[in-house]
Design a protein around this motif. Sequence first.
Motif, PDB file in Angstrom:
ATOM      1  N   MET A   1      -3.416   7.111  -2.138  1.00  0.00           N
ATOM      2  CA  MET A   1      -4.013   6.062  -1.000  1.00  0.00           C
ATOM      3  C   MET A   1      -4.321   4.894  -2.060  1.00  0.00           C
ATOM      4  SD  MET A   1      -4.420   6.297   2.255  1.00  0.00           S
ATOM      5  CE  MET A   1      -5.881   5.305   2.658  1.00  0.00           C
ATOM      6  N   TYR A   2      -3.551   3.910  -1.874  1.00  0.00           N
ATOM      7  CA  TYR A   2      -3.792   2.615  -2.908  1.00  0.00           C
ATOM      8  C   TYR A   2      -3.426   1.324  -1.919  1.00  0.00           C
ATOM      9  CZ  TYR A   2      -3.289  -0.965  -6.286  1.00  0.00           C
ATOM     10  OH  TYR A   2      -3.363  -2.220  -7.205  1.00  0.00           O
ATOM     11  N   VAL A   3      -4.020   0.193  -2.212  1.00  0.00           N
ATOM     12  CA  VAL A   3      -3.779  -1.008  -1.673  1.00  0.00           C
ATOM     13  C   VAL A   3      -3.933  -1.949  -2.767  1.00  0.00           C
ATOM     14  CG1 VAL A   3      -4.409  -2.741   0.272  1.00  0.00           C
ATOM     15  CG2 VAL A   3      -4.652  -0.260   0.854  1.00  0.00           C
TER      16      VAL A   3
ATOM     17  N   GLN B   1      -6.472  -6.151   0.025  1.00  0.00           N
ATOM     18  CA  GLN B   1      -7.746  -5.414   0.283  1.00  0.00           C
ATOM     19  C   GLN B   1      -8.644  -6.209   1.332  1.00  0.00           C
ATOM     20  OE1 GLN B   1      -9.240  -4.303  -3.615  1.00  0.00           O
ATOM     21  NE2 GLN B   1      -7.533  -3.160  -3.952  1.00  0.00           N
TER      22      GLN B   1
ATOM     23  N   GLY C   1       0.359   5.802   0.828  1.00  0.00           N
ATOM     24  CA  GLY C   1      -0.415   6.590   1.075  1.00  0.00           C
ATOM     25  C   GLY C   1       0.453   7.822   1.425  1.00  0.00           C
TER      26      GLY C   1
ATOM     27  N   ALA D   1     -13.509   3.830  -1.530  1.00  0.00           N
ATOM     28  CA  ALA D   1     -12.720   4.617  -1.052  1.00  0.00           C
ATOM     29  C   ALA D   1     -13.733   5.537  -0.211  1.00  0.00           C
ATOM     30  CB  ALA D   1     -11.977   5.580  -1.978  1.00  0.00           C
TER      31      ALA D   1
ATOM     32  N   ALA E   1      -6.137  -0.198   4.334  1.00  0.00           N
ATOM     33  CA  ALA E   1      -6.362   1.148   3.958  1.00  0.00           C
ATOM     34  C   ALA E   1      -6.705   2.187   5.136  1.00  0.00           C
ATOM     35  CB  ALA E   1      -7.412   1.138   2.895  1.00  0.00           C
TER      36      ALA E   1
ATOM     37  N   ALA F   1       0.690  -1.219  -0.079  1.00  0.00           N
ATOM     38  CA  ALA F   1      -0.155   0.066   0.088  1.00  0.00           C
ATOM     39  C   ALA F   1       0.815   1.280   0.072  1.00  0.00           C
ATOM     40  CB  ALA F   1      -1.027  -0.004   1.212  1.00  0.00           C
TER      41      ALA F   1
END
Length: 158
Positions: free
Chosen positions: A85-87, A92, A64, A127, A97, A62
Amino acid sequence: MSDLRFERVPITHPDAQALIEAVQAEYVVRYGGQDESPIDPADFEDPLGQFFVAYLDGSPVATGAWRRSSVKALGAEVTAEVKRMYVVPAAQRRGVARRMLGHLEVTAAAEGIEVIVLETGMKQPEAIALYTSSGYEPIPGFGYYCGSELSRCFGRRI
């Protein structure tokens, strides 16, 4: 989660770049193109901001980041914007997150930030659900996608 750790890295770090490429590919699927909002790597260096990669059992899963912002929201003068922001799909729905978001809030607050703002898209309902369930509330549009019918902006006092 057995071993989730956050490491501050430059946005140019190879793990950060690989994850950014993955999220850009996801934007192509969801929106038909990459995120074109301008990003200056210096925005994520002291004193302007910070960039993080989360590692789960040693693997990067991830990203952020936050950067200081001129957006005035929720009565605050000192704000920062959440970015990147990414996973990865394999990590997931495991709370990564939410933990990254909490980490961004803590690190921003430690630097004097009063309010976190962010922009996300309507084609990212997971999100939006994360942000609203974390206490973020809708705020007026700002930034590169201001005025886009697909854009939604949120803020939260920290």
